[in-house]
Design a protein around this motif. Structure first.
Motif, short mmCIF file in Angstrom:
data_model
loop_
_atom_site.label_atom_id
_atom_site.label_comp_id
_atom_site.label_asym_id
_atom_site.label_seq_id
_atom_site.Cartn_x
_atom_site.Cartn_y
_atom_site.Cartn_z
N ILE A 25 0.87 -1.18 0.00
CA ILE A 25 0.00 0.00 0.00
C ILE A 25 0.90 1.22 0.00
CG2 ILE A 25 -1.83 1.23 1.21
CD1 ILE A 25 -2.26 -1.46 2.77
N GLY A 26 0.65 2.11 -0.94
CA GLY A 26 1.45 3.33 -1.01
C GLY A 26 0.60 4.48 -1.48
N PRO A 27 1.23 5.62 -1.71
CA PRO A 27 0.48 6.82 -2.09
C PRO A 27 -0.30 6.67 -3.37
CG PRO A 27 2.86 7.24 -2.08
CD PRO A 27 2.65 5.85 -1.58
N GLY A 28 0.21 5.94 -4.35
CA GLY A 28 -0.51 5.78 -5.62
C GLY A 28 -1.83 5.06 -5.45
N LYS A 29 -1.80 3.95 -4.74
CA LYS A 29 -3.03 3.19 -4.54
C LYS A 29 -4.02 3.96 -3.66
CE LYS A 29 -1.02 -1.36 -5.25
NZ LYS A 29 -0.53 -2.59 -4.61
N ILE A 30 -3.51 4.63 -2.64
CA ILE A 30 -4.39 5.41 -1.76
C ILE A 30 -5.00 6.58 -2.53
CG2 ILE A 30 -4.44 6.91 0.28
CD1 ILE A 30 -4.40 3.86 0.90
N ASP A 31 -4.20 7.27 -3.33
CA ASP A 31 -4.74 8.38 -4.13
C ASP A 31 -5.80 7.87 -5.10
OD1 ASP A 31 -3.08 10.12 -2.77
OD2 ASP A 31 -1.64 10.33 -4.42
N LEU A 32 -5.57 6.69 -5.67
CA LEU A 32 -6.55 6.10 -6.58
C LEU A 32 -7.84 5.77 -5.85
CD1 LEU A 32 -7.37 4.95 -9.35
CD2 LEU A 32 -6.22 2.81 -8.68
N LEU A 33 -7.74 5.13 -4.69
CA LEU A 33 -8.95 4.84 -3.92
C LEU A 33 -9.70 6.11 -3.55
CD1 LEU A 33 -7.82 2.00 -1.45
CD2 LEU A 33 -9.28 1.80 -3.48
N THR A 39 -15.15 10.26 -7.37
CA THR A 39 -15.76 10.26 -8.71
C THR A 39 -16.79 9.15 -8.92
OG1 THR A 39 -14.05 8.80 -9.63
CG2 THR A 39 -13.63 11.20 -9.72
N HIS A 40 -16.74 8.12 -8.07
CA HIS A 40 -17.61 6.95 -8.20
C HIS A 40 -17.41 6.23 -9.53
CE1 HIS A 40 -19.54 8.09 -4.48
NE2 HIS A 40 -19.63 9.30 -4.96
N SER A 41 -16.16 6.28 -10.00
CA SER A 41 -15.84 5.67 -11.28
C SER A 41 -14.35 5.38 -11.33
CB SER A 41 -16.21 6.63 -12.42
OG SER A 41 -15.59 6.27 -13.63
N ILE A 42 -13.99 4.15 -11.70
CA ILE A 42 -12.57 3.82 -11.84
C ILE A 42 -11.97 4.57 -13.03
CG2 ILE A 42 -10.92 1.96 -12.32
CD1 ILE A 42 -12.88 0.07 -10.85
N SER A 43 -12.71 4.65 -14.13
CA SER A 43 -12.16 5.34 -15.31
C SER A 43 -12.00 6.84 -15.04
CB SER A 43 -13.01 5.08 -16.55
OG SER A 43 -14.32 5.54 -16.37
N ALA A 44 -12.96 7.46 -14.39
CA ALA A 44 -12.83 8.88 -14.07
C ALA A 44 -11.71 9.12 -13.07
CB ALA A 44 -14.16 9.43 -13.52
N ALA A 45 -11.57 8.23 -12.11
CA ALA A 45 -10.48 8.34 -11.13
C ALA A 45 -9.14 8.23 -11.84
CB ALA A 45 -10.62 7.27 -10.07
N VAL A 71 -11.99 -3.84 -2.38
CA VAL A 71 -11.83 -2.49 -1.83
C VAL A 71 -12.81 -1.52 -2.50
CG1 VAL A 71 -9.43 -2.79 -1.11
CG2 VAL A 71 -9.92 -1.94 -3.41
N VAL A 72 -13.35 -1.93 -3.64
CA VAL A 72 -14.39 -1.15 -4.32
C VAL A 72 -15.53 -2.07 -4.70
CG1 VAL A 72 -12.78 0.58 -5.25
CG2 VAL A 72 -13.42 -1.38 -6.65
N SER A 73 -16.68 -1.49 -4.85
CA SER A 73 -17.87 -2.23 -5.28
C SER A 73 -18.33 -1.61 -6.59
CB SER A 73 -18.96 -2.10 -4.21
OG SER A 73 -20.15 -2.68 -4.65
N THR A 74 -18.51 -2.42 -7.59
CA THR A 74 -18.94 -1.90 -8.89
C THR A 74 -20.34 -2.39 -9.21
OG1 THR A 74 -17.93 -3.76 -10.04
CG2 THR A 74 -16.58 -1.79 -9.81
N GLY A 83 -21.75 2.37 -11.66
CA GLY A 83 -21.00 3.19 -10.74
C GLY A 83 -20.10 2.34 -9.87
N THR A 84 -19.20 3.00 -9.21
CA THR A 84 -18.25 2.35 -8.34
C THR A 84 -18.22 3.11 -7.02
OG1 THR A 84 -16.92 1.72 -10.26
CG2 THR A 84 -15.84 1.63 -8.13
N SER A 85 -18.15 2.37 -5.95
CA SER A 85 -18.03 3.01 -4.64
C SER A 85 -17.00 2.23 -3.83
CB SER A 85 -19.38 3.04 -3.93
OG SER A 85 -19.87 1.73 -3.75
N LEU A 86 -16.48 2.88 -2.83
CA LEU A 86 -15.54 2.22 -1.93
C LEU A 86 -16.31 1.30 -1.00
CD1 LEU A 86 -13.31 5.25 -0.88
CD2 LEU A 86 -12.73 3.46 -2.52
N THR A 87 -15.72 0.16 -0.71
CA THR A 87 -16.28 -0.71 0.32
C THR A 87 -15.80 -0.17 1.67
OG1 THR A 87 -14.37 -2.18 0.29
CG2 THR A 87 -16.19 -2.73 -1.21
N LYS A 88 -16.28 -0.76 2.73
CA LYS A 88 -15.82 -0.38 4.06
C LYS A 88 -14.32 -0.58 4.16
CE LYS A 88 -16.61 0.11 8.71
NZ LYS A 88 -15.39 0.73 9.15
N LEU A 89 -13.82 -1.68 3.58
CA LEU A 89 -12.38 -1.93 3.56
C LEU A 89 -11.64 -0.80 2.86
CD1 LEU A 89 -9.81 -3.61 3.97
CD2 LEU A 89 -10.44 -4.92 1.92
#
Length: 123
Positions: A25-33, A39-45, A71-74, A83-89
């Motif tokens: 886990i690093g800044p890139g993955k955290i910034d992406l999450l 944005t509720h979208s992997i492509s927009a993120a 880590v995300v729910s699509t 749409g995409t949202s973050l899971t609790k994890l």
């Protein structure tokens, strides 16, 4: 972080954490999450971070595989759209990383100032 001299404030500790062999886990993955959460979208993120969609998906998939749960729910399209949202994890990962980053930066001023001084030396 506010105790840092103004010229040192731009220097931040952004850790990369390895949890065993399967999770990094690093800044890139955290910034992406964080961007997925906004944005509720992997492509927009991915676009907002200047990352190809395939790379973004691989980063998310590596977290899913490492933790053994998403880590995300699509949701696929349809009447209400997809749409995409973050899971609790996913939310908990961001919160834990942010807390660690804040603590490291609060404790690091002497070392950050020493590194800044080394960067200023042009022998």
């Amino acid at each position: 972080m506010d105790s840092l001299a103004p010229e040192v404030r731009a220097i931040l500790v952004r850790p990369r954490i390895y949890l065993g062999d399967g999770i990094a886990i690093g800044p890139g993955k955290i910034d992406l999450l964080r961007a997925v959460g906004e944005t509720h979208s992997i492509s927009a993120a991915a676009r907002s971070l200047g990352v190809p969609y395939k790379r973004a998906w691989l980063l998310i998939d590596s977290l899913n595989a490492g933790f053994g749960r998403p880590v995300v729910s699509t949701a696929t399209g349809g009447k209400g759209g997809g749409g995409t949202s973050l899971t609790k994890l996913g939310e908990d990962l961001i919160a834990a990383y942010d807390a660690l980053e804040k603590r490291l930066n609060a404790a690091a001023p002497p070392e950050l100032e020493a590194l800044h001084a080394l960067a200023d030396r042009r022998d």
